[in-house]
Design a protein around this motif. Structure first.
Motif, PDB file in Angstrom:
ATOM      1  N   GLU A  36       0.841  -1.208   0.000  1.00 50.12           N
ATOM      2  CA  GLU A  36       0.000   0.000   0.000  1.00 50.12           C
ATOM      3  C   GLU A  36       0.871   1.252   0.000  1.00 50.12           C
ATOM      4  O   GLU A  36       0.622   2.183  -0.769  1.00 50.12           O
ATOM      5  CB  GLU A  36      -0.909  -0.024   1.226  1.00 50.12           C
ATOM      6  CG  GLU A  36      -2.017   0.992   1.168  1.00 50.12           C
ATOM      7  CD  GLU A  36      -2.988   0.818   2.319  1.00 50.12           C
ATOM      8  OE1 GLU A  36      -3.122   1.770   3.108  1.00 50.12           O
ATOM      9  OE2 GLU A  36      -3.588  -0.282   2.428  1.00 50.12           O
ATOM     10  N   GLU A  37       1.904   1.278   0.830  1.00 44.79           N
ATOM     11  CA  GLU A  37       2.841   2.409   0.868  1.00 44.79           C
ATOM     12  C   GLU A  37       3.495   2.630  -0.491  1.00 44.79           C
ATOM     13  O   GLU A  37       3.728   3.767  -0.889  1.00 44.79           O
ATOM     14  CB  GLU A  37       3.954   2.149   1.892  1.00 44.79           C
ATOM     15  CG  GLU A  37       3.562   2.269   3.326  1.00 44.79           C
ATOM     16  CD  GLU A  37       4.695   1.830   4.255  1.00 44.79           C
ATOM     17  OE1 GLU A  37       5.872   1.758   3.821  1.00 44.79           O
ATOM     18  OE2 GLU A  37       4.393   1.543   5.436  1.00 44.79           O
ATOM     19  N   LEU A  38       3.797   1.531  -1.190  1.00 45.55           N
ATOM     20  CA  LEU A  38       4.458   1.602  -2.494  1.00 45.55           C
ATOM     21  C   LEU A  38       3.473   1.834  -3.636  1.00 45.55           C
ATOM     22  O   LEU A  38       3.869   1.899  -4.794  1.00 45.55           O
ATOM     23  CB  LEU A  38       5.255   0.311  -2.742  1.00 45.55           C
ATOM     24  CG  LEU A  38       6.425   0.065  -1.799  1.00 45.55           C
ATOM     25  CD1 LEU A  38       6.933  -1.364  -1.921  1.00 45.55           C
ATOM     26  CD2 LEU A  38       7.545   1.068  -2.068  1.00 45.55           C
ATOM     27  N   ARG A  39       2.193   1.918  -3.290  1.00 44.44           N
ATOM     28  CA  ARG A  39       1.101   2.126  -4.263  1.00 44.44           C
ATOM     29  C   ARG A  39       1.032   1.014  -5.314  1.00 44.44           C
ATOM     30  O   ARG A  39       0.802   1.250  -6.494  1.00 44.44           O
ATOM     31  CB  ARG A  39       1.222   3.490  -4.915  1.00 44.44           C
ATOM     32  CG  ARG A  39       1.017   4.628  -3.941  1.00 44.44           C
ATOM     33  CD  ARG A  39       0.903   5.961  -4.647  1.00 44.44           C
ATOM     34  NE  ARG A  39       0.484   6.985  -3.731  1.00 44.44           N
ATOM     35  CZ  ARG A  39       1.296   7.818  -3.103  1.00 44.44           C
ATOM     36  NH1 ARG A  39       2.600   7.731  -3.301  1.00 44.44           N
ATOM     37  NH2 ARG A  39       0.826   8.735  -2.273  1.00 44.44           N
ATOM     38  N   VAL A  40       1.255  -0.207  -4.853  1.00 46.22           N
ATOM     39  CA  VAL A  40       1.145  -1.384  -5.715  1.00 46.22           C
ATOM     40  C   VAL A  40      -0.340  -1.759  -5.771  1.00 46.22           C
ATOM     41  O   VAL A  40      -0.994  -1.836  -4.727  1.00 46.22           O
ATOM     42  CB  VAL A  40       1.979  -2.558  -5.151  1.00 46.22           C
ATOM     43  CG1 VAL A  40       1.762  -3.831  -5.949  1.00 46.22           C
ATOM     44  CG2 VAL A  40       3.455  -2.176  -5.118  1.00 46.22           C
ATOM     45  N   PRO A  41      -0.896  -1.992  -6.958  1.00 52.93           N
ATOM     46  CA  PRO A  41      -2.309  -2.397  -7.045  1.00 52.93           C
ATOM     47  C   PRO A  41      -2.584  -3.661  -6.228  1.00 52.93           C
ATOM     48  O   PRO A  41      -1.728  -4.542  -6.115  1.00 52.93           O
ATOM     49  CB  PRO A  41      -2.517  -2.663  -8.543  1.00 52.93           C
ATOM     50  CG  PRO A  41      -1.418  -1.926  -9.230  1.00 52.93           C
ATOM     51  CD  PRO A  41      -0.259  -1.904  -8.270  1.00 52.93           C
ATOM     52  N   ALA A  42      -3.766  -3.730  -5.688  1.00 56.13           N
ATOM     53  CA  ALA A  42      -4.158  -4.889  -4.882  1.00 56.13           C
ATOM     54  C   ALA A  42      -4.107  -6.161  -5.729  1.00 56.13           C
ATOM     55  O   ALA A  42      -4.457  -6.152  -6.909  1.00 56.13           O
ATOM     56  CB  ALA A  42      -5.559  -4.686  -4.327  1.00 56.13           C
ATOM     57  N   PRO A  43      -3.702  -7.279  -5.118  1.00 55.34           N
ATOM     58  CA  PRO A  43      -3.676  -8.545  -5.855  1.00 55.34           C
ATOM     59  C   PRO A  43      -5.104  -9.021  -6.132  1.00 55.34           C
ATOM     60  O   PRO A  43      -6.052  -8.558  -5.497  1.00 55.34           O
ATOM     61  CB  PRO A  43      -2.949  -9.495  -4.903  1.00 55.34           C
ATOM     62  CG  PRO A  43      -3.122  -8.910  -3.549  1.00 55.34           C
ATOM     63  CD  PRO A  43      -3.237  -7.428  -3.733  1.00 55.34           C
ATOM     64  N   PRO A  44      -5.268  -9.982  -7.053  1.00 54.27           N
ATOM     65  CA  PRO A  44      -6.608 -10.459  -7.395  1.00 54.27           C
ATOM     66  C   PRO A  44      -7.248 -11.314  -6.304  1.00 54.27           C
ATOM     67  O   PRO A  44      -8.445 -11.571  -6.346  1.00 54.27           O
ATOM     68  CB  PRO A  44      -6.386 -11.279  -8.670  1.00 54.27           C
ATOM     69  CG  PRO A  44      -4.955 -11.699  -8.608  1.00 54.27           C
ATOM     70  CD  PRO A  44      -4.241 -10.587  -7.888  1.00 54.27           C
ATOM     71  N   VAL A  45      -6.456 -11.758  -5.334  1.00 53.64           N
ATOM     72  CA  VAL A  45      -6.955 -12.578  -4.232  1.00 53.64           C
ATOM     73  C   VAL A  45      -6.684 -11.818  -2.931  1.00 53.64           C
ATOM     74  O   VAL A  45      -5.575 -11.325  -2.719  1.00 53.64           O
ATOM     75  CB  VAL A  45      -6.255 -13.951  -4.209  1.00 53.64           C
ATOM     76  CG1 VAL A  45      -6.673 -14.756  -2.995  1.00 53.64           C
ATOM     77  CG2 VAL A  45      -6.538 -14.716  -5.492  1.00 53.64           C
ATOM     78  N   ARG A  46      -7.687 -11.742  -2.089  1.00 50.21           N
ATOM     79  CA  ARG A  46      -7.548 -11.019  -0.821  1.00 50.21           C
ATOM     80  C   ARG A  46      -6.454 -11.650   0.035  1.00 50.21           C
ATOM     81  O   ARG A  46      -6.346 -12.871   0.124  1.00 50.21           O
ATOM     82  CB  ARG A  46      -8.867 -11.046  -0.065  1.00 50.21           C
ATOM     83  CG  ARG A  46      -8.809 -10.219   1.214  1.00 50.21           C
ATOM     84  CD  ARG A  46     -10.071 -10.258   2.003  1.00 50.21           C
ATOM     85  NE  ARG A  46     -11.232 -10.071   1.141  1.00 50.21           N
ATOM     86  CZ  ARG A  46     -12.468 -10.237   1.547  1.00 50.21           C
ATOM     87  NH1 ARG A  46     -12.712 -10.589   2.790  1.00 50.21           N
ATOM     88  NH2 ARG A  46     -13.476 -10.061   0.727  1.00 50.21           N
ATOM     89  N   MET A  47      -5.673 -10.809   0.664  1.00 52.61           N
ATOM     90  CA  MET A  47      -4.619 -11.271   1.564  1.00 52.61           C
ATOM     91  C   MET A  47      -5.262 -11.589   2.911  1.00 52.61           C
ATOM     92  O   MET A  47      -5.715 -10.702   3.620  1.00 52.61           O
ATOM     93  CB  MET A  47      -3.536 -10.195   1.706  1.00 52.61           C
ATOM     94  CG  MET A  47      -2.801  -9.936   0.399  1.00 52.61           C
ATOM     95  SD  MET A  47      -1.615  -8.583   0.532  1.00 52.61           S
ATOM     96  CE  MET A  47      -0.274  -9.421   1.320  1.00 52.61           C
ATOM     97  N   LEU A  48      -5.311 -12.876   3.243  1.00 51.82           N
ATOM     98  CA  LEU A  48      -5.865 -13.341   4.507  1.00 51.82           C
ATOM     99  C   LEU A  48      -4.759 -14.016   5.304  1.00 51.82           C
ATOM    100  O   LEU A  48      -3.808 -14.548   4.722  1.00 51.82           O
ATOM    101  CB  LEU A  48      -6.985 -14.353   4.264  1.00 51.82           C
ATOM    102  CG  LEU A  48      -8.172 -13.897   3.434  1.00 51.82           C
ATOM    103  CD1 LEU A  48      -9.083 -15.077   3.119  1.00 51.82           C
ATOM    104  CD2 LEU A  48      -8.942 -12.809   4.163  1.00 51.82           C
ATOM    105  N   SER A  49      -4.903 -14.041   6.604  1.00 54.37           N
ATOM    106  CA  SER A  49      -3.920 -14.762   7.416  1.00 54.37           C
ATOM    107  C   SER A  49      -4.139 -16.261   7.254  1.00 54.37           C
ATOM    108  O   SER A  49      -5.237 -16.716   6.917  1.00 54.37           O
ATOM    109  CB  SER A  49      -4.045 -14.373   8.883  1.00 54.37           C
ATOM    110  OG  SER A  49      -5.212 -14.938   9.444  1.00 54.37           O
TER     111      SER A  49
END
Length: 157
Positions: A113-126
Motif C-alpha cells: 500500500e505504501e508503495l502504491r502497488v495495485p491490490a492482488p486479485p486474491v484477498r490477503m488473509l492470514s
C-alpha cells in the motif's frame, strides 16, 4: 520459535533474494522434517506467467508426493512471507504441520500500500483464517527490514 530455527528462515530470505535476482517476486520457503533435516526448498517462480508457482504451494505438492501423512504432520514450513490463501489451503489439505514466517501478510500488505502497488486479485488473509487448525508462528522482527528491502527493490525496480 526457537533460536535454533532462525537459520531456516535466513535460508528462506536467501531464496527470496535469488528469486528477486531472477526477476521474480521475493519469496522463499524451506520444508523441514521433524528431525530438523531440510527436505525441500523453493523460491517464487511466477514471473513465467503461472501465478500459482509459489514456493509454499510447490512444497505442499512435494510433501504430498514424498512424505507419509505422519511425516507431513510433523514437518515445518519456514517461509519469508506468510502463506497466501492458495498456499495456506494447500498446506492444510496436504496435512503439513507448523508454519513459521518471517513477515506477515498484514506487514506485506502495508508495504505494498505504501508503495502504491495495485491490490492482488486474491484477498490477503492470514493463514489462521484459511486453515485454522495449522499452528502458525511469526513474524520474526529481526528479519523484517531485510525482507521489506527485497519487496521495495522488486516494486520500485
Amino acid at each position: 520459535m526457537r533460536e535454533t530455527e532462525l537459520p531456516y528462515l535466513r535460508r528462506c530470505v536467501e531464496l527470496a533474494r535469488t528469486a528477486l535476482e531472477e526477476g521474480d517476486e521475493p519469496f522463499g520457503s524451506v520444508l523441514v522434517g521433524a528431525d530438523g533435516k531440510v527436505l525441500a526448498e523453493d523460491r517464487n517462480r511466477v514471473a513465467g506467467g503461472d501465478r500459482t508457482r509459489h514456493p509454499e504451494f510447490e512444497l505442499a505438492r512435494w510433501a504430498a508426493d514424498h512424505m507419509t501423512p505422519q511425516e507431513r504432520a510433523g514437518a515445518t514450513v519456514y517461509t519469508s512471507g506468510e502463506h497466501c490463501p492458495m498456499c495456506a489451503a494447500a498446506h492444510g489439505w496436504v496435512g503439513l504441520g507448523r508454519i513459521v514466517y518471517a513477515v506477515s501478510s498484514a506487514q506485506l500488505g502495508g508495504w505494498l500500500e505504501e508503495l502504491r502497488v495495485p491490490a492482488p486479485p486474491v484477498r490477503m488473509l492470514s493463514v489462521r483464517e484459511v486453515a485454522p487448525g495449522v499452528v502458525v508462528e511469526g513474524p520474526v522482527p529481526e528479519l523484517t527490514e531485510e525482507v521489506r528491502a527485497l519487496h521495495v527493490r522488486f516494486h520500485q525496480g
